[in-house]
Design a protein around this motif. Structure first.
Motif, PDB file in Angstrom:
ATOM      1  N   PHE A 171       3.044  -3.401   1.194  1.00 27.70           N
ATOM      2  CA  PHE A 171       1.695  -2.879   0.998  1.00 27.70           C
ATOM      3  C   PHE A 171       1.621  -1.999  -0.240  1.00 27.70           C
ATOM      4  O   PHE A 171       0.581  -1.938  -0.910  1.00 27.70           O
ATOM      5  CB  PHE A 171       1.254  -2.107   2.239  1.00 27.70           C
ATOM      6  N   PHE A 172       2.733  -1.337  -0.574  1.00 25.04           N
ATOM      7  CA  PHE A 172       2.778  -0.543  -1.797  1.00 25.04           C
ATOM      8  C   PHE A 172       2.672  -1.453  -3.020  1.00 25.04           C
ATOM      9  O   PHE A 172       1.928  -1.145  -3.969  1.00 25.04           O
ATOM     10  CB  PHE A 172       4.073   0.263  -1.853  1.00 25.04           C
ATOM     11  N   VAL A 173       3.397  -2.562  -3.003  1.00 23.84           N
ATOM     12  CA  VAL A 173       3.342  -3.506  -4.127  1.00 23.84           C
ATOM     13  C   VAL A 173       1.928  -4.057  -4.277  1.00 23.84           C
ATOM     14  O   VAL A 173       1.399  -4.168  -5.396  1.00 23.84           O
ATOM     15  CB  VAL A 173       4.361  -4.647  -3.927  1.00 23.84           C
ATOM     16  N   GLN A 174       1.310  -4.425  -3.171  1.00 19.75           N
ATOM     17  CA  GLN A 174      -0.067  -4.921  -3.235  1.00 19.75           C
ATOM     18  C   GLN A 174      -1.010  -3.847  -3.771  1.00 19.75           C
ATOM     19  O   GLN A 174      -1.890  -4.140  -4.587  1.00 19.75           O
ATOM     20  CB  GLN A 174      -0.506  -5.382  -1.846  1.00 19.75           C
ATOM     21  N   PHE A 175      -0.816  -2.612  -3.332  1.00 14.87           N
ATOM     22  CA  PHE A 175      -1.687  -1.530  -3.777  1.00 14.87           C
ATOM     23  C   PHE A 175      -1.587  -1.304  -5.285  1.00 14.87           C
ATOM     24  O   PHE A 175      -2.620  -1.225  -5.985  1.00 14.87           O
ATOM     25  CB  PHE A 175      -1.350  -0.245  -3.027  1.00 14.87           C
ATOM     26  N   VAL A 176      -0.377  -1.197  -5.821  1.00 13.48           N
ATOM     27  CA  VAL A 176      -0.251  -0.928  -7.260  1.00 13.48           C
ATOM     28  C   VAL A 176      -0.699  -2.143  -8.077  1.00 13.48           C
ATOM     29  O   VAL A 176      -1.221  -1.996  -9.190  1.00 13.48           O
ATOM     30  CB  VAL A 176       1.194  -0.513  -7.631  1.00 13.48           C
ATOM     31  N   THR A 177      -0.531  -3.346  -7.523  1.00 16.95           N
ATOM     32  CA  THR A 177      -0.998  -4.549  -8.227  1.00 16.95           C
ATOM     33  C   THR A 177      -2.511  -4.566  -8.323  1.00 16.95           C
ATOM     34  O   THR A 177      -3.083  -4.795  -9.403  1.00 16.95           O
ATOM     35  CB  THR A 177      -0.509  -5.812  -7.503  1.00 16.95           C
ATOM     36  N   TYR A 178      -3.176  -4.315  -7.208  1.00 16.35           N
ATOM     37  CA  TYR A 178      -4.640  -4.333  -7.223  1.00 16.35           C
ATOM     38  C   TYR A 178      -5.205  -3.133  -7.978  1.00 16.35           C
ATOM     39  O   TYR A 178      -6.290  -3.238  -8.589  1.00 16.35           O
ATOM     40  CB  TYR A 178      -5.176  -4.359  -5.798  1.00 16.35           C
ATOM     41  N   THR A 179      -4.506  -2.017  -7.972  1.00 21.24           N
ATOM     42  CA  THR A 179      -4.956  -0.874  -8.761  1.00 21.24           C
ATOM     43  C   THR A 179      -4.852  -1.190 -10.252  1.00 21.24           C
ATOM     44  O   THR A 179      -5.723  -0.803 -11.048  1.00 21.24           O
ATOM     45  CB  THR A 179      -4.125   0.378  -8.426  1.00 21.24           C
ATOM     46  N   THR A 180      -3.816  -1.905 -10.642  1.00 19.92           N
ATOM     47  CA  THR A 180      -3.684  -2.346 -12.029  1.00 19.92           C
ATOM     48  C   THR A 180      -4.848  -3.248 -12.412  1.00 19.92           C
ATOM     49  O   THR A 180      -5.451  -3.102 -13.487  1.00 19.92           O
ATOM     50  CB  THR A 180      -2.356  -3.101 -12.231  1.00 19.92           C
ATOM     51  N   ALA A 181      -5.180  -4.191 -11.515  1.00 16.92           N
ATOM     52  CA  ALA A 181      -6.306  -5.094 -11.781  1.00 16.92           C
ATOM     53  C   ALA A 181      -7.615  -4.312 -11.887  1.00 16.92           C
ATOM     54  O   ALA A 181      -8.452  -4.589 -12.770  1.00 16.92           O
ATOM     55  CB  ALA A 181      -6.402  -6.140 -10.674  1.00 16.92           C
ATOM     56  N   PHE A 182      -7.811  -3.331 -11.006  1.00 20.93           N
ATOM     57  CA  PHE A 182      -9.020  -2.493 -11.049  1.00 20.93           C
ATOM     58  C   PHE A 182      -9.100  -1.739 -12.374  1.00 20.93           C
ATOM     59  O   PHE A 182     -10.169  -1.664 -12.996  1.00 20.93           O
ATOM     60  CB  PHE A 182      -9.003  -1.517  -9.872  1.00 20.93           C
ATOM     61  N   ASP A 187      -0.293 -14.070   3.077  1.00 20.35           N
ATOM     62  CA  ASP A 187       0.555 -12.891   3.264  1.00 20.35           C
ATOM     63  C   ASP A 187       0.777 -12.168   1.947  1.00 20.35           C
ATOM     64  O   ASP A 187       0.867 -10.937   1.913  1.00 20.35           O
ATOM     65  CB  ASP A 187       1.909 -13.305   3.854  1.00 20.35           C
ATOM     66  N   TRP A 188       0.863 -12.931   0.871  1.00 26.16           N
ATOM     67  CA  TRP A 188       1.133 -12.321  -0.431  1.00 26.16           C
ATOM     68  C   TRP A 188      -0.041 -11.468  -0.915  1.00 26.16           C
ATOM     69  O   TRP A 188       0.174 -10.443  -1.561  1.00 26.16           O
ATOM     70  CB  TRP A 188       1.431 -13.396  -1.482  1.00 26.16           C
ATOM     71  N   VAL A 189      -1.269 -11.896  -0.595  1.00 24.64           N
ATOM     72  CA  VAL A 189      -2.435 -11.226  -1.178  1.00 24.64           C
ATOM     73  C   VAL A 189      -3.147 -10.284  -0.217  1.00 24.64           C
ATOM     74  O   VAL A 189      -3.892  -9.402  -0.655  1.00 24.64           O
ATOM     75  CB  VAL A 189      -3.449 -12.262  -1.730  1.00 24.64           C
ATOM     76  N   LEU A 190      -2.944 -10.461   1.096  1.00 25.25           N
ATOM     77  CA  LEU A 190      -3.664  -9.632   2.066  1.00 25.25           C
ATOM     78  C   LEU A 190      -2.728  -8.657   2.770  1.00 25.25           C
ATOM     79  O   LEU A 190      -1.638  -9.043   3.207  1.00 25.25           O
ATOM     80  CB  LEU A 190      -4.363 -10.517   3.113  1.00 25.25           C
ATOM     81  N   PRO A 191      -3.139  -7.414   2.921  1.00 24.06           N
ATOM     82  CA  PRO A 191      -2.286  -6.395   3.554  1.00 24.06           C
ATOM     83  C   PRO A 191      -2.425  -6.406   5.080  1.00 24.06           C
ATOM     84  O   PRO A 191      -2.941  -5.462   5.680  1.00 24.06           O
ATOM     85  CB  PRO A 191      -2.820  -5.090   2.955  1.00 24.06           C
ATOM     86  N   ILE A 192      -1.952  -7.475   5.691  1.00 23.47           N
ATOM     87  CA  ILE A 192      -2.119  -7.616   7.138  1.00 23.47           C
ATOM     88  C   ILE A 192      -0.777  -7.525   7.859  1.00 23.47           C
ATOM     89  O   ILE A 192      -0.521  -6.575   8.597  1.00 23.47           O
ATOM     90  CB  ILE A 192      -2.829  -8.942   7.477  1.00 23.47           C
ATOM     91  N   ARG A 193       0.075  -8.503   7.635  1.00 22.33           N
ATOM     92  CA  ARG A 193       1.334  -8.560   8.374  1.00 22.33           C
ATOM     93  C   ARG A 193       2.454  -7.832   7.635  1.00 22.33           C
ATOM     94  O   ARG A 193       2.463  -7.767   6.405  1.00 22.33           O
ATOM     95  CB  ARG A 193       1.736 -10.013   8.629  1.00 22.33           C
ATOM     96  N   HIS A 194       3.402  -7.320   8.410  1.00 17.75           N
ATOM     97  CA  HIS A 194       4.575  -6.671   7.831  1.00 17.75           C
ATOM     98  C   HIS A 194       5.471  -7.698   7.146  1.00 17.75           C
ATOM     99  O   HIS A 194       5.368  -8.908   7.362  1.00 17.75           O
ATOM    100  CB  HIS A 194       5.384  -5.959   8.916  1.00 17.75           C
ATOM    101  N   SER A 195       6.385  -7.195   6.335  1.00 19.66           N
ATOM    102  CA  SER A 195       7.365  -8.061   5.685  1.00 19.66           C
ATOM    103  C   SER A 195       8.270  -8.707   6.731  1.00 19.66           C
ATOM    104  O   SER A 195       8.641  -8.062   7.718  1.00 19.66           O
ATOM    105  CB  SER A 195       8.220  -7.245   4.714  1.00 19.66           C
ATOM    106  N   PRO A 196       8.655  -9.967   6.543  1.00 17.99           N
ATOM    107  CA  PRO A 196       9.588 -10.603   7.473  1.00 17.99           C
ATOM    108  C   PRO A 196      10.905  -9.853   7.601  1.00 17.99           C
ATOM    109  O   PRO A 196      11.546  -9.903   8.655  1.00 17.99           O
ATOM    110  CB  PRO A 196       9.799 -11.997   6.857  1.00 17.99           C
TER     111      PRO A 196
END
Length: 403
Positions: free
Chosen positions: A188-199, A350-359
């Motif tokens: 979720f941290f990786v997704q957050f910083v990625t989407y913040t970069t896009a923003f 799973d890659w784009v949505l912050p729903i499920r935990h990492s396997p």
């Protein structure tokens, strides 16, 4: 209060203040780009909906993803930060001179723990290690011990001095999100910083386009636009660096802590071998369960029930060869794609949505705490360790006979 709260007052306050500053910056940038640039300038003043509408769509789409991932990240950090339970009966001691943090005597979560390794052969938690086929160990073949939490440390667990707790796959303590980044929150941290970069990129592009258009038309420069350019450039560069660094860690199956130590690290592994294995020139053997202290009961007769129990206990015995990796080798490197899937998930959603935990959060098996890469089999070959397949089949047959 989260169980992963920093033991340092300064960092605790930073973790509370910085997220508020971050939210304020995002709110300010959203207002300027949407209201002043897209609506007031491009729609009303310049009558260019073809420019304004795409920018608004990209802005609010990236903003929604930022909010969703940030909320998910905060919830995980607060309620499930990835801490390893510690021994609650450990005796608290006073804070050492290395820190001036005042500890409350009635708050067990705020007190430090210390003491030597548990030498009891039946130490709680030890069976979790020797029931596996491979685990990280010390020179004597025993698992790593945390004297602060008074626990046997599973593979890839790091004790954080920031929160004074053992953390599974700890990456770093991040004041921007108010807590510890571990295996539970890294995705979720990786997704957050990625989407913040896009923003930030959307805000920067919109602001630069507006600034250039106003300059060409000899219109007054909007100070709000300049402020957004500065903010978007700063946070964009910062989050882009965090994104690329985090993706690199994913592809190598490393954490920040592991990466800092990798070039100077030699992993020591206890690898299960058949019971009749002879010691080799490059490794030594250790058998579990550990031998009990002599009790002077060897000459006492035993009943048939005790004999059956002893037979079952002997079948539970396991022998491990203690071997070393070469400098810098990573036992958990599965290859780029499998490393990626173990953290980000098995499909694009799973890659784009912050729903499920990492396997990898549920990766513990009877073989190991985390899936081992090709190095595990290579080490067996390198040290000429015999296969387990024959012994396992014989043990199952004998266990059935004893019953």
């Amino acid at each position: 209060m989260s169980s992963a709260t920093s033991v340092r007052a300064v960092n605790r306050w930073a973790s509370r203040i910085i997220p508020a500053i971050l939210a304020s910056c995002i709110g300010f940038a959203t207002y300027v780009v949407s209201k002043r640039i897209c609506v007031n300038y491009y729609l009303r003043y310049r009558d260019r909906p073809g420019t304004a509408i795409p920018l608004l769509v990209l802005l609010f789409a990236s903003l929604l993803l930022v909010i969703c991932t940030y909320t998910r990240l905060i919830l995980v950090i607060v309620y499930d930060p990835g801490l390893v339970p510690r021994e609650q009966t450990a005796a608290p001691v006073k804070e050492s001179g290395r820190s001036n943090v005042r500890q409350r005597q009635d708050d067990i979560e705020a007190q430090r723990y210390d003491g030597g390794r548990d030498n009891d052969p039946n130490s709680p938690g030890l069976e979790r290690f020797y029931s596996k086929d491979v685990f990280v160990c010390e020179n004597d073949g025993l698992p790593r011990w945390c004297s602060s939490c008074r626990i046997w440390k599973p593979d890839r667990v790091h004790h954080s001095s920031e929160i004074d707790r053992c953390v599974r796959k700890m990456d770093h303590y991040c004041p921007w999100v108010g807590g510890i980044i571990s295996e539970n929150s890294f995705k979720f941290f990786v997704q957050f910083v990625t989407y913040t970069t896009a923003f930030c990129i959307v805000c920067l592009v919109a602001s630069v386009l507006c600034f250039r258009d106003r300059t060409r038309n000899q219109l007054p420069i909007d100070g709000f636009v300049i402020a957004v350019i500065a903010l978007a450039s700063f946070f964009g560069l910062f989050t882009f660096g965090m994104t690329t660094l985090s993706i690199r860690y994913i592809f190598l199956n490393l954490t920040n802590v592991e990466d800092l130590r990798q070039k100077s690290t030699v992993h020591q592994l206890a690898i299960r071998v058949p019971l009749d294995t002879e010691p080799g020139p490059q490794y030594y053997l250790l058998s579990y369960p550990l031998p009990e202290p002599a009790l002077g009961l060897k000459n006492q007769p035993s009943s048939s029930g005790e004999t059956a129990a002893n037979a079952r206990d002997s079948l539970a015995s396991r022998t491990f060869a203690v071997v070393k990796t070469q400098l810098g080798e990573n036992p958990w490197n599965l290859g780029p794609y499998r490393n990626w899937v173990s953290v980000m998930g098995t499909n694009i959603l799973d890659w784009v949505l912050p729903i499920r935990h990492s396997p990898c959060v549920a990766a513990e098996t009877n073989t190991s705490f985390y899936e081992m890469g090709p190095l595990y089999d290579e080490l067996r070959t390198r040290y000429s360790l015999p296969s387990l397949s024959v012994e396992v089949r014989e043990a199952v047959t004998e266990m059935g006979a004893v019953r």
